[in-house]
Design a protein around this motif. Structure first.
Motif, PDB file in Angstrom:
ATOM      1  N   TYR A  39      -6.964  13.063   1.303  1.00  0.00           N
ATOM      2  CA  TYR A  39      -7.219  14.166   0.875  1.00  0.00           C
ATOM      3  C   TYR A  39      -7.805  14.533   0.102  1.00  0.00           C
ATOM      4  O   TYR A  39      -7.077  14.961  -1.053  1.00  0.00           O
ATOM      5  CB  TYR A  39      -6.432  15.449   1.149  1.00  0.00           C
ATOM      6  N   THR A  80     -16.075  15.194  -5.153  1.00  0.00           N
ATOM      7  CA  THR A  80     -16.454  14.577  -4.162  1.00  0.00           C
ATOM      8  C   THR A  80     -15.755  15.045  -3.001  1.00  0.00           C
ATOM      9  O   THR A  80     -14.395  15.075  -3.800  1.00  0.00           O
ATOM     10  CB  THR A  80     -16.473  13.080  -3.051  1.00  0.00           C
ATOM     11  N   THR A  81     -15.425  16.455  -1.697  1.00  0.00           N
ATOM     12  CA  THR A  81     -14.383  16.366  -0.649  1.00  0.00           C
ATOM     13  C   THR A  81     -14.528  16.589   0.460  1.00  0.00           C
ATOM     14  O   THR A  81     -15.767  15.949   0.376  1.00  0.00           O
ATOM     15  CB  THR A  81     -14.400  18.094  -1.038  1.00  0.00           C
ATOM     16  N   GLU A  82     -13.653  15.205   0.824  1.00  0.00           N
ATOM     17  CA  GLU A  82     -13.551  14.728   1.756  1.00  0.00           C
ATOM     18  C   GLU A  82     -12.105  14.468   1.975  1.00  0.00           C
ATOM     19  O   GLU A  82     -11.215  14.398   1.391  1.00  0.00           O
ATOM     20  CB  GLU A  82     -14.683  13.671   2.223  1.00  0.00           C
ATOM     21  N   THR A  83     -12.286  14.342   3.336  1.00  0.00           N
ATOM     22  CA  THR A  83     -10.770  13.105   3.895  1.00  0.00           C
ATOM     23  C   THR A  83     -11.262  11.976   4.758  1.00  0.00           C
ATOM     24  O   THR A  83     -12.405  11.862   5.677  1.00  0.00           O
ATOM     25  CB  THR A  83     -10.066  14.335   5.068  1.00  0.00           C
ATOM     26  N   PHE A  84     -10.786  10.693   4.142  1.00  0.00           N
ATOM     27  CA  PHE A  84     -10.670   8.990   4.343  1.00  0.00           C
ATOM     28  C   PHE A  84      -9.667   9.043   4.816  1.00  0.00           C
ATOM     29  O   PHE A  84      -8.759   8.704   4.298  1.00  0.00           O
ATOM     30  CB  PHE A  84     -11.793   8.481   3.829  1.00  0.00           C
TER      31      PHE A  84
END
Length: 127
Positions: A39, A80-84
């Protein structure tokens, strides 16, 4: 058996390593399936996943686990804002996540959340 643990949270530092967590190999499980969710919020830098086969690992027992398309890490060269998530297979006894900003442009020496973002958390699911 399915078990989810938090192996990293935000730390106000350029480079740091999260908590060690027991992997599938610790429990003697045979499938070796581990899913890790990252996250990220405005994150800049590299994120790594590392494993160990030692029951009591020392610094030299840790090795990189491939989570990038062609690298052992995922790199963000712009915030970058992301959940991977990444699923890795191996009878790892221990796993941990690591933040590395040594390759960030300008070679920063001081962590600034507005410039470098954060890893909100990393979750490890076994099973």
């Amino acid at each position: 058996m399915s078990n989810t643990v938090e192996i990293m949270t935000h730390e106000a530092s350029l480079n740091y390593t999260g908590s060690e967590a027991k992997g599938d190999g610790y429990y003697g499980s045979g499938d070796g399936v581990h899913t890790v969710a990252f996250y990220l919020q405005n994150y800049l830098g590299r994120i790594h996943l590392e494993g160990s086969l030692a029951t009591t690992p020392t610094a030299s027992d840790w090795f990189a686990i491939k989570i990038g398309a062609s690298t052992d890490y995922v790199e963000y060269t712009s915030q970058t804002t992301e959940t991977f998530a990444s699923t890795v297979i191996g009878n790892f006894v221990w796993l941990r996540a690591r933040v590395d900003r040594s390759a960030v442009a300008g070679s920063p020496t001081v962590y600034v959340i507005a410039d470098h973002g954060q890893v909100e958390k990393v979750l490890l699911n076994i099973g």
